[in-house]
Scaffold this active site. Structure first.
Site, PDB file in Angstrom:
ATOM      1  N   ARG A 177      47.633  31.423  43.170  1.00  0.00           N
ATOM      2  CA  ARG A 177      47.464  32.536  44.117  1.00  0.00           C
ATOM      3  C   ARG A 177      47.319  32.046  45.563  1.00  0.00           C
ATOM      4  O   ARG A 177      46.662  32.679  46.384  1.00  0.00           O
ATOM      5  CB  ARG A 177      46.244  33.402  43.748  1.00  0.00           C
ATOM      6  CG  ARG A 177      46.423  34.189  42.480  1.00  0.00           C
ATOM      7  CD  ARG A 177      47.556  35.218  42.613  1.00  0.00           C
ATOM      8  NE  ARG A 177      47.573  36.107  41.469  1.00  0.00           N
ATOM      9  CZ  ARG A 177      48.234  35.862  40.341  1.00  0.00           C
ATOM     10  NH1 ARG A 177      48.954  34.756  40.201  1.00  0.00           N
ATOM     11  NH2 ARG A 177      48.212  36.723  39.351  1.00  0.00           N
ATOM     12  N   SER A 253      44.915  43.028  40.283  1.00  0.00           N
ATOM     13  CA  SER A 253      43.688  42.252  40.055  1.00  0.00           C
ATOM     14  C   SER A 253      42.922  42.175  41.375  1.00  0.00           C
ATOM     15  O   SER A 253      43.479  41.748  42.385  1.00  0.00           O
ATOM     16  CB  SER A 253      44.019  40.818  39.644  1.00  0.00           C
ATOM     17  OG  SER A 253      44.755  40.794  38.447  1.00  0.00           O
ATOM     18  N   GLU A 350      41.181  38.903  45.706  1.00  0.00           N
ATOM     19  CA  GLU A 350      42.595  38.550  45.825  1.00  0.00           C
ATOM     20  C   GLU A 350      43.282  39.283  46.996  1.00  0.00           C
ATOM     21  O   GLU A 350      44.080  38.683  47.702  1.00  0.00           O
ATOM     22  CB  GLU A 350      43.298  38.887  44.500  1.00  0.00           C
ATOM     23  CG  GLU A 350      44.609  38.172  44.339  1.00  0.00           C
ATOM     24  CD  GLU A 350      45.354  38.587  43.077  1.00  0.00           C
ATOM     25  OE1 GLU A 350      45.164  37.914  42.064  1.00  0.00           O
ATOM     26  OE2 GLU A 350      46.125  39.557  43.104  1.00  0.00           O
TER      27      GLU A 350
HETATM   28  N1  EPU Z   1      39.447  40.640  29.776  1.00  0.00           N
HETATM   29  C1  EPU Z   1      38.281  41.329  29.661  1.00  0.00           C
HETATM   30  N2  EPU Z   1      38.246  42.650  30.011  1.00  0.00           N
HETATM   31  C2  EPU Z   1      39.342  43.293  30.461  1.00  0.00           C
HETATM   32  C3  EPU Z   1      40.548  42.591  30.597  1.00  0.00           C
HETATM   33  C4  EPU Z   1      40.583  41.249  30.252  1.00  0.00           C
HETATM   34  O1  EPU Z   1      37.259  40.778  29.249  1.00  0.00           O
HETATM   35  O2  EPU Z   1      39.235  44.499  30.793  1.00  0.00           O
HETATM   36  C5  EPU Z   1      39.460  39.176  29.487  1.00  0.00           C
HETATM   37  C6  EPU Z   1      40.016  38.870  28.119  1.00  0.00           C
HETATM   38  O3  EPU Z   1      39.295  37.788  27.575  1.00  0.00           O
HETATM   39  C7  EPU Z   1      41.431  38.419  28.424  1.00  0.00           C
HETATM   40  C8  EPU Z   1      41.241  37.711  29.757  1.00  0.00           C
HETATM   41  O4  EPU Z   1      40.247  38.485  30.426  1.00  0.00           O
HETATM   42  O5  EPU Z   1      41.928  37.564  27.449  1.00  0.00           O
HETATM   43  C9  EPU Z   1      42.477  37.610  30.600  1.00  0.00           C
HETATM   44  O6  EPU Z   1      43.013  38.929  30.811  1.00  0.00           O
HETATM   45  P1  EPU Z   1      44.581  39.143  31.098  1.00  0.00           P
HETATM   46  O7  EPU Z   1      45.400  38.417  30.105  1.00  0.00           O
HETATM   47  O8  EPU Z   1      44.821  40.604  31.272  1.00  0.00           O
HETATM   48  O9  EPU Z   1      44.868  38.407  32.443  1.00  0.00           O
HETATM   49  P2  EPU Z   1      44.047  38.247  33.812  1.00  0.00           P
HETATM   50  O10 EPU Z   1      43.603  36.845  33.888  1.00  0.00           O
HETATM   51  O11 EPU Z   1      42.990  39.291  33.952  1.00  0.00           O
HETATM   52  C10 EPU Z   1      46.083  37.482  35.233  1.00  0.00           C
HETATM   53  C11 EPU Z   1      46.623  37.828  36.600  1.00  0.00           C
HETATM   54  C12 EPU Z   1      47.439  39.102  36.533  1.00  0.00           C
HETATM   55  C13 EPU Z   1      48.561  38.907  35.523  1.00  0.00           C
HETATM   56  C14 EPU Z   1      47.937  38.558  34.159  1.00  0.00           C
HETATM   57  C15 EPU Z   1      48.966  38.274  33.077  1.00  0.00           C
HETATM   58  C16 EPU Z   1      44.997  36.943  38.174  1.00  0.00           C
HETATM   59  C17 EPU Z   1      43.872  37.267  39.104  1.00  0.00           C
HETATM   60  N3  EPU Z   1      45.499  37.986  37.522  1.00  0.00           N
HETATM   61  O12 EPU Z   1      45.186  38.534  34.889  1.00  0.00           O
HETATM   62  O13 EPU Z   1      48.003  39.320  37.797  1.00  0.00           O
HETATM   63  O14 EPU Z   1      49.344  40.088  35.416  1.00  0.00           O
HETATM   64  O15 EPU Z   1      47.134  37.375  34.293  1.00  0.00           O
HETATM   65  O16 EPU Z   1      49.505  36.996  33.242  1.00  0.00           O
HETATM   66  O17 EPU Z   1      45.409  35.802  38.066  1.00  0.00           O
HETATM   67  C18 EPU Z   1      47.472  40.356  39.885  1.00  0.00           C
HETATM   68  O18 EPU Z   1      47.315  39.239  40.337  1.00  0.00           O
HETATM   69  O19 EPU Z   1      47.330  41.409  40.596  1.00  0.00           O
HETATM   70  C19 EPU Z   1      47.762  40.497  38.475  1.00  0.00           C
HETATM   71  C20 EPU Z   1      47.809  41.683  37.895  1.00  0.00           C
END
Ligand code: EPU
Length: 369
Positions: A177, A253, A350
């Site tokens: 990022r 995010s 972010e």
């Molecule tokens: N989780 C929770 N609660 C929730 C959602 C997720 O506890 O409501 C936990 C779960 O353990 C899950 C983990 O968080 O396994 C990761 O969640 P997720 O796979 O949805 O990915 P993320 O890390 O929250 C990142 C990016 C997203 C991108 C997704 C998919 C960042 C800040 N965000 O989200 O990017 O779409 O991975 O690869 O790196 C963005 O940057 O705006 C964005 C949407």
């Protein structure tokens, strides 16, 4: 408008005044731009830069408005909507396809076109709101791909040196990022076009369990299958802009996933042994901000005035109708405090914060645009 610079821009009234910015953002928050210009060519962009320079006003390049928190007081300078379009593709060496897109092209439409052509490399980045020119800034990434993996070069205007540079990816300082475009001095670079090296005929990337779950084990997927599956996964999380889905009225995010050094991760895993974690190549460990927030006691759908945590994915703050920028800042600070006090981990926002006075109180680590 009486303009001392005498440029055509000012005479032909392409400059508008007091244009509300909230409809131009996915969050739907923010006051007016003092001046507003839509630049469909580089020449119109340079006129807008000149216009701002003549008046010693700050300049804000605006893409899809999907990663911004704009102050209710608006922006006291010139907002220039980056609307330069055009996509060209030429064969590169080794069968690669060199595809250049104007900064103002819609990102998701661009991804769809490349997948339909059968060019691999960005298919997992479907459904991400915003423009092509915004993607290198925070090195957009999702479902196992980051734009830095396929970007060959970025054409950008350097406001400090007052010249256009074609920056090879190696000079863009890409990280999680981050890039030089959001770490060099604020406002230095305006991205004009991005060149990607895509792989015709190569198989799609299918690394994430969330995505793999969409397909029967062992089945064959095309790039467009992945494109549609990613959109479906994102939509289920409220991460595809949809006027009918209040959870998508957000900046995606809101916090980055913290990357911890060995000592910090050891301390965290002592108190949270079950936390999902992803070791990185540089020996840091990435942990999900969403998990930290939820396990600190916040709830999906929880309201903070007119702001609420998304009911589908706790990492997004959403505008429930008439949220103010102050409410967003207050909610973000409360979440940061809750996570800090429960897990001793700092969350960094972010989105960029625009138009907030220097002395105003923002979330910890917020970047002012
Ligand atoms: N989780 C929770 N609660 C929730 C959602 C997720 O506890 O409501 C936990 C779960 O353990 C899950 C983990 O968080 O396994 C990761 O969640 P997720 O796979 O949805 O990915 P993320 O890390 O929250 C990142 C990016 C997203 C991108 C997704 C998919 C960042 C800040 N965000 O989200 O990017 O779409 O991975 O690869 O790196 C963005 O940057 O705006 C964005 C949407």
């Amino acid at each position: 408008m009486d303009c001392p610079c005498g440029k055509e821009l000012c005479n032909n009234k392409t400059v508008q005044e007091n244009v509300p910015l909230s409809p131009l953002t996915t969050f739907g928050v923010g006051g007016p731009a003092r001046f507003f210009v839509r630049a469909t060519t580089e020449s119109e962009l340079f006129d807008a830069i000149h216009f701002a320079g003549e008046r010693q006003l700050p300049l804000l390049p605006l893409g899809g408005g999907s990663n911004l928190v704009i102050s209710d007081d608006g922006f006291p300078g010139v907002v220039v909507a980056i609307a330069m379009q055009g996509i060209t593709a030429v064969e590169g060496t080794g069968g690669a396809m060199r595809v250049t897109a104007g900064a103002g092209e819609d990102w998701d439409a661009f991804v769809q076109q490349t997948t339909e052509q059968g060019w691999a490399g960005i298919e997992c980045l479907a459904g991400i709101p915003g423009t092509v020119g915004a993607t290198p800034v925070q090195n957009v990434g999702a479902y196992g791909q980051e734009v830095s993996e396929t970007i060959e070069s970025v054409r950008a205007y350097d406001r400090r040196e007052q010249r256009i540079s074609d920056l090879p990816a190696a000079e863009c300082a890409f990280g999680y990022r981050r890039s030089r475009f959001n770490t060099d001095e604020p406002g230095r670079w305006i991205i004009l076009a991005v060149t990607f090296l895509l792989r015709p005929g190569a198989p799609p990337t299918l690394k994430y369990a969330d995505l793999a779950r969409h397909f029967p084990p062992g089945s064959h997927q095309t790039l467009t299958d992945i494109y549609h599956a990613v959109r479906a996964v994102r939509a289920a999380k409220g991460m595809v802009i949809d006027p009918a889905d209040p959870d998508s009225r957000s900046a995606g995010s809101f916090f980055k996933n913290p990357t911890l050094n060995g000592a910090q991760f050891a301390e965290l895993s002592d108190i949270a042994p079950e936390i999902p974690h992803y070791p990185q190549a540089d020996s840091t460990v990435k942990v999900p901000a969403a998990w930290l927030i939820e396990q600190a006691g916040f709830r999906k759908g929880q309201e903070f005035g007119h702001v609420a945590l998304s009911s589908k994915h706790i990492l997004a703050l959403t505008n429930r109708g008439s949220a103010s920028s102050g409410e967003i800042v207050a909610a973000a600070r409360e979440i940061q405090r809750g996570v800090q006090s429960r897990w001793h981990v700092s969350l960094t926002p972010e989105p960029l914060f625009i138009g907030f006075p220097e002395n105003s109180c923002l979330p910890e680590g917020a970047i002012r645009g």
